[in-house]
Design an enzyme around this catalytic site. Sequence first.
Site, mmCIF file in Angstrom:
data_model
loop_
_atom_site.group_PDB
_atom_site.id
_atom_site.type_symbol
_atom_site.label_atom_id
_atom_site.label_comp_id
_atom_site.label_asym_id
_atom_site.label_seq_id
_atom_site.Cartn_x
_atom_site.Cartn_y
_atom_site.Cartn_z
ATOM 1 N N HIS A 98 3.573 -4.141 9.654
ATOM 2 C CA HIS A 98 3.686 -3.689 10.703
ATOM 3 C C HIS A 98 1.680 -5.011 11.505
ATOM 4 O O HIS A 98 2.078 -5.030 12.642
ATOM 5 C CB HIS A 98 3.239 -3.203 11.410
ATOM 6 C CG HIS A 98 5.131 -1.993 10.284
ATOM 7 N ND1 HIS A 98 6.283 -2.428 10.564
ATOM 8 C CD2 HIS A 98 4.627 -1.389 9.638
ATOM 9 C CE1 HIS A 98 6.602 -1.943 9.679
ATOM 10 N NE2 HIS A 98 5.457 -0.907 9.096
ATOM 11 N N ARG A 118 4.805 11.098 -2.392
ATOM 12 C CA ARG A 118 4.659 11.054 -1.528
ATOM 13 C C ARG A 118 6.176 10.684 -0.425
ATOM 14 O O ARG A 118 7.083 10.035 -0.189
ATOM 15 C CB ARG A 118 4.370 9.696 -0.873
ATOM 16 C CG ARG A 118 4.217 8.981 0.304
ATOM 17 C CD ARG A 118 3.402 7.753 0.361
ATOM 18 N NE ARG A 118 3.463 7.161 1.888
ATOM 19 C CZ ARG A 118 4.026 6.123 2.689
ATOM 20 N NH1 ARG A 118 3.908 5.694 1.420
ATOM 21 N NH2 ARG A 118 3.187 6.208 3.871
ATOM 22 N N ASN A 176 8.172 -5.256 -0.349
ATOM 23 C CA ASN A 176 7.800 -4.249 0.697
ATOM 24 C C ASN A 176 6.534 -3.841 1.120
ATOM 25 O O ASN A 176 5.236 -3.909 -0.130
ATOM 26 C CB ASN A 176 8.512 -3.350 -0.289
ATOM 27 C CG ASN A 176 8.724 -1.919 1.098
ATOM 28 O OD1 ASN A 176 7.466 -1.777 1.516
ATOM 29 N ND2 ASN A 176 8.946 -0.493 0.369
ATOM 30 N N HIS A 236 12.403 -2.560 3.124
ATOM 31 C CA HIS A 236 12.102 -1.220 3.424
ATOM 32 C C HIS A 236 13.021 -0.331 2.654
ATOM 33 O O HIS A 236 13.942 -0.515 2.947
ATOM 34 C CB HIS A 236 12.010 -1.058 5.030
ATOM 35 C CG HIS A 236 10.670 -2.435 5.115
ATOM 36 N ND1 HIS A 236 9.366 -1.764 5.162
ATOM 37 C CD2 HIS A 236 11.508 -3.222 6.000
ATOM 38 C CE1 HIS A 236 8.428 -3.169 5.799
ATOM 39 N NE2 HIS A 236 9.727 -3.782 6.138
ATOM 40 N N ILE A 237 12.172 0.952 1.920
ATOM 41 C CA ILE A 237 12.857 2.104 1.516
ATOM 42 C C ILE A 237 13.603 2.790 2.684
ATOM 43 O O ILE A 237 15.123 2.882 2.649
ATOM 44 C CB ILE A 237 11.694 2.856 0.743
ATOM 45 C CG1 ILE A 237 11.389 2.085 -0.700
ATOM 46 C CG2 ILE A 237 13.173 4.200 0.260
ATOM 47 C CD1 ILE A 237 10.247 2.291 -0.803
ATOM 48 N N SER A 238 12.799 3.420 4.025
ATOM 49 C CA SER A 238 13.442 3.952 4.911
ATOM 50 C C SER A 238 14.342 2.842 6.001
ATOM 51 O O SER A 238 13.268 2.040 5.855
ATOM 52 C CB SER A 238 12.479 4.353 5.222
ATOM 53 O OG SER A 238 11.272 3.722 5.847
ATOM 54 N N PRO A 248 1.030 -1.185 0.028
ATOM 55 C CA PRO A 248 -0.081 0.145 0.050
ATOM 56 C C PRO A 248 1.471 1.210 -0.214
ATOM 57 O O PRO A 248 1.683 1.081 0.716
ATOM 58 C CB PRO A 248 -0.518 0.492 1.169
ATOM 59 C CG PRO A 248 -0.287 -1.087 2.111
ATOM 60 C CD PRO A 248 0.542 -1.940 1.052
ATOM 61 N N ASN A 249 0.536 1.682 -0.872
ATOM 62 C CA ASN A 249 1.189 3.843 -0.574
ATOM 63 C C ASN A 249 2.521 3.787 -1.363
ATOM 64 O O ASN A 249 2.570 4.854 -1.717
ATOM 65 C CB ASN A 249 1.222 4.244 0.621
ATOM 66 C CG ASN A 249 -0.945 4.208 0.943
ATOM 67 O OD1 ASN A 249 -1.061 4.850 0.811
ATOM 68 N ND2 ASN A 249 -0.008 4.143 2.283
ATOM 69 N N TYR A 290 10.964 8.942 1.910
ATOM 70 C CA TYR A 290 11.294 7.636 0.392
ATOM 71 C C TYR A 290 11.704 8.033 -1.054
ATOM 72 O O TYR A 290 12.059 7.435 -1.863
ATOM 73 C CB TYR A 290 9.616 7.425 -0.407
ATOM 74 C CG TYR A 290 9.096 6.997 1.150
ATOM 75 C CD1 TYR A 290 9.157 5.495 1.432
ATOM 76 C CD2 TYR A 290 8.178 7.520 2.317
ATOM 77 C CE1 TYR A 290 9.181 4.664 2.427
ATOM 78 C CE2 TYR A 290 7.153 7.194 3.096
ATOM 79 C CZ TYR A 290 7.086 5.573 2.987
ATOM 80 O OH TYR A 290 7.184 5.218 4.090
ATOM 81 N N GLU A 306 12.312 -9.391 2.575
ATOM 82 C CA GLU A 306 11.849 -8.415 3.203
ATOM 83 C C GLU A 306 12.595 -7.140 3.040
ATOM 84 O O GLU A 306 14.174 -6.807 3.168
ATOM 85 C CB GLU A 306 11.119 -8.329 4.403
ATOM 86 C CG GLU A 306 10.213 -7.299 4.929
ATOM 87 C CD GLU A 306 10.102 -7.018 6.584
ATOM 88 O OE1 GLU A 306 9.745 -6.297 7.011
ATOM 89 O OE2 GLU A 306 10.593 -8.036 7.168
ATOM 90 N N ARG A 338 6.491 1.402 14.022
ATOM 91 C CA ARG A 338 6.906 0.898 12.493
ATOM 92 C C ARG A 338 8.585 -0.469 12.944
ATOM 93 O O ARG A 338 8.689 -0.824 12.230
ATOM 94 C CB ARG A 338 7.593 2.187 11.592
ATOM 95 C CG ARG A 338 6.959 2.585 11.477
ATOM 96 C CD ARG A 338 7.423 3.519 10.028
ATOM 97 N NE ARG A 338 6.303 4.739 9.364
ATOM 98 C CZ ARG A 338 5.465 4.407 8.681
ATOM 99 N NH1 ARG A 338 4.702 3.500 8.404
ATOM 100 N NH2 ARG A 338 4.687 5.403 8.843
ATOM 101 N N ARG A 389 12.074 5.320 12.835
ATOM 102 C CA ARG A 389 10.890 5.994 12.182
ATOM 103 C C ARG A 389 10.277 6.286 13.626
ATOM 104 O O ARG A 389 10.550 5.135 14.970
ATOM 105 C CB ARG A 389 10.573 5.422 11.025
ATOM 106 C CG ARG A 389 11.326 6.115 9.775
ATOM 107 C CD ARG A 389 11.072 5.674 8.768
ATOM 108 N NE ARG A 389 9.022 6.586 8.438
ATOM 109 C CZ ARG A 389 8.636 6.354 7.382
ATOM 110 N NH1 ARG A 389 8.417 5.143 7.018
ATOM 111 N NH2 ARG A 389 7.385 6.531 7.477
ATOM 112 N N ASP A 434 1.422 -15.999 7.170
ATOM 113 C CA ASP A 434 1.222 -17.590 6.855
ATOM 114 C C ASP A 434 1.267 -17.115 5.534
ATOM 115 O O ASP A 434 1.918 -19.071 5.002
ATOM 116 C CB ASP A 434 -0.121 -17.758 7.164
ATOM 117 C CG ASP A 434 -0.438 -16.884 9.006
ATOM 118 O OD1 ASP A 434 0.028 -17.376 8.914
ATOM 119 O OD2 ASP A 434 -1.743 -17.160 8.859
ATOM 120 N N ALA A 479 2.574 -0.598 4.548
ATOM 121 C CA ALA A 479 2.324 -0.361 6.743
ATOM 122 C C ALA A 479 1.828 -1.853 6.822
ATOM 123 O O ALA A 479 1.477 -2.133 8.337
ATOM 124 C CB ALA A 479 0.774 0.461 6.168
#
Length: 142
Positions: free
Chosen positions: A79, A17, A73, A99-101, A9-10, A22, A97, A110, A106, A86, A76
Amino acid sequence: MKILIINGPNLNLLGQREPGIYGSESMEEYLPALYKRYPEVEFSYFQSNVEGELINKMQEAGFYGDCDGIILNAGAYTHTSVALHDCIRSLRCPVVEVHISNVHQREEFRHHSMISAACKGVICGFGLDSYRLAIEALANKE
């Protein structure tokens, strides 16, 4: 080698954004550089804001398909999603997994990932280069 890159998402808003977090480059601008750097890899890319669609795509590629690895990625959902956890556990290929940041720099919420324990590894904090590092991890699997 076949690698599926999935963004949650996003992440369709990358480049627009919160560029301070990001960056200012969209995924569509970044992907050609990956394709050029790894011509031997067959890439697929998928983005959805819907949790069930992410699960369907991972099962399609990593359980029923012949995918060699998935870079996820989950945004949200990282979390909150036991369902993604599963799903990852059921797959026949490894999941990294991404993550950009650096999520640990943060907000407190997170700092915990519901999916990390199901993944082969976690890469965070290197901007879009986190995806390249995940490709390296999958390509060098032993």
